[in-house]
Scaffold this active site. Sequence first.
Site, PDB file in Angstrom:
ATOM      1  N   HIS A 230      -5.888 -22.819  30.466  1.00  0.00           N
ATOM      2  CA  HIS A 230      -6.954 -22.052  29.807  1.00  0.00           C
ATOM      3  C   HIS A 230      -8.232 -22.086  30.648  1.00  0.00           C
ATOM      4  O   HIS A 230      -8.889 -21.065  30.852  1.00  0.00           O
ATOM      5  CB  HIS A 230      -7.312 -22.658  28.441  1.00  0.00           C
TER       6      HIS A 230
ATOM      7  N   LYS B 260      -1.746 -21.421   9.572  1.00  0.00           N
ATOM      8  CA  LYS B 260      -1.174 -22.413  10.492  1.00  0.00           C
ATOM      9  C   LYS B 260      -2.229 -23.463  10.823  1.00  0.00           C
ATOM     10  O   LYS B 260      -3.239 -23.143  11.452  1.00  0.00           O
ATOM     11  CB  LYS B 260      -0.742 -21.681  11.773  1.00  0.00           C
TER      12      LYS B 260
ATOM     13  N   ARG C  12       1.358 -15.923  31.927  1.00  0.00           N
ATOM     14  CA  ARG C  12       2.082 -17.019  32.569  1.00  0.00           C
ATOM     15  C   ARG C  12       3.393 -16.553  33.176  1.00  0.00           C
ATOM     16  O   ARG C  12       3.840 -17.069  34.170  1.00  0.00           O
ATOM     17  CB  ARG C  12       2.380 -18.123  31.552  1.00  0.00           C
TER      18      ARG C  12
ATOM     19  N   SER D  18      -0.309 -25.321  25.281  1.00  0.00           N
ATOM     20  CA  SER D  18      -0.824 -26.355  24.388  1.00  0.00           C
ATOM     21  C   SER D  18       0.320 -27.075  23.694  1.00  0.00           C
ATOM     22  O   SER D  18       0.292 -28.300  23.535  1.00  0.00           O
ATOM     23  CB  SER D  18      -1.744 -25.728  23.336  1.00  0.00           C
TER      24      SER D  18
HETATM   25  P1  ADP Z   1      -0.798 -20.601  23.820  1.00  0.00           P
HETATM   26  O1  ADP Z   1      -0.398 -19.227  24.313  1.00  0.00           O
HETATM   27  O2  ADP Z   1      -0.364 -21.747  24.708  1.00  0.00           O
HETATM   28  O3  ADP Z   1      -0.585 -20.857  22.350  1.00  0.00           O
HETATM   29  P2  ADP Z   1      -3.456 -19.827  23.381  1.00  0.00           P
HETATM   30  O4  ADP Z   1      -3.084 -18.947  22.261  1.00  0.00           O
HETATM   31  O5  ADP Z   1      -4.536 -20.797  23.109  1.00  0.00           O
HETATM   32  O6  ADP Z   1      -2.322 -20.687  23.985  1.00  0.00           O
HETATM   33  O7  ADP Z   1      -3.785 -18.965  24.664  1.00  0.00           O
HETATM   34  C1  ADP Z   1      -4.991 -18.324  24.857  1.00  0.00           C
HETATM   35  C2  ADP Z   1      -4.942 -17.517  26.127  1.00  0.00           C
HETATM   36  O8  ADP Z   1      -4.757 -18.372  27.240  1.00  0.00           O
HETATM   37  C3  ADP Z   1      -3.815 -16.486  26.215  1.00  0.00           C
HETATM   38  O9  ADP Z   1      -4.296 -15.352  26.907  1.00  0.00           O
HETATM   39  C4  ADP Z   1      -2.773 -17.190  27.040  1.00  0.00           C
HETATM   40  O10 ADP Z   1      -1.933 -16.295  27.708  1.00  0.00           O
HETATM   41  C5  ADP Z   1      -3.654 -17.943  28.002  1.00  0.00           C
HETATM   42  N1  ADP Z   1      -3.004 -19.123  28.529  1.00  0.00           N
HETATM   43  C6  ADP Z   1      -2.478 -20.142  27.842  1.00  0.00           C
HETATM   44  N2  ADP Z   1      -1.958 -21.063  28.678  1.00  0.00           N
HETATM   45  C7  ADP Z   1      -2.142 -20.583  29.936  1.00  0.00           C
HETATM   46  C8  ADP Z   1      -1.799 -21.049  31.251  1.00  0.00           C
HETATM   47  N3  ADP Z   1      -1.138 -22.182  31.419  1.00  0.00           N
HETATM   48  N4  ADP Z   1      -2.173 -20.289  32.300  1.00  0.00           N
HETATM   49  C9  ADP Z   1      -2.825 -19.130  32.108  1.00  0.00           C
HETATM   50  N5  ADP Z   1      -3.156 -18.629  30.905  1.00  0.00           N
HETATM   51  C10 ADP Z   1      -2.823 -19.345  29.836  1.00  0.00           C
END
Ligand code: ADP
Length: 161
Positions: A17, A41, A90, A127
């Site tokens: 992130h 959730k 990703r 996460s």
């Molecule tokens: P997750 O998709 O792991 O539940 P979030 O909903 O918090 O996480 O993700 C928020 C944003 O961060 C999304 O655009 C997601 O694609 C991006 N993101 C999450 N993990 C990564 C990563 N390892 N590398 C790049 N972008 C990421």
Amino acid sequence: MRRAVCPGSFDPVTNGHLDIVGRASRLFDEVIVGVLVNQSKSGLFTVEERIEMLREVTSSYGNVRVESFRGLLVDFCRAQRATVLIKGLRAVSDFDYELQMAQMNIGLAGVETLFMPTNPLYSFLSSSLVKDVAKWGGDVTPHVPDVVRDALKARLVPPPA
Ligand code: ADP
């Protein structure tokens, strides 16, 4: 003023992130990290805890704000006067759903979505994976900021009696 929103759950924030937020902060005047409040959730961390950790680890960027939102993401963008969403990609498997949402969001409110390819160092990182590893005592130091690692330890490992 060019503003972009980086939305997500951030339960908790990972180095993946942060990489996206940091790169976005160099492209825009201001970046707003939008933490989704999901009533159906409950996460490991409360929204307030997630925001506190995000604020701490993004403060050095200088142009990043962290806010929560509920409801439609495009309404949050409008309220923040941001016209662009930044999403990290990703893997190809992320793309189908992200494309659908991007097309919906431009139709709903003219909000553009820019996709940023993940840094290959973090392409496997999520996460939920971090929480799983931490739950079983694995070392997540390379994957999250220290403050998050410590918060995971405190939350997941019961203190000795
Ligand atoms: P997750 O998709 O792991 O539940 P979030 O909903 O918090 O996480 O993700 C928020 C944003 O961060 C999304 O655009 C997601 O694609 C991006 N993101 C999450 N993990 C990564 C990563 N390892 N590398 C790049 N972008 C990421």
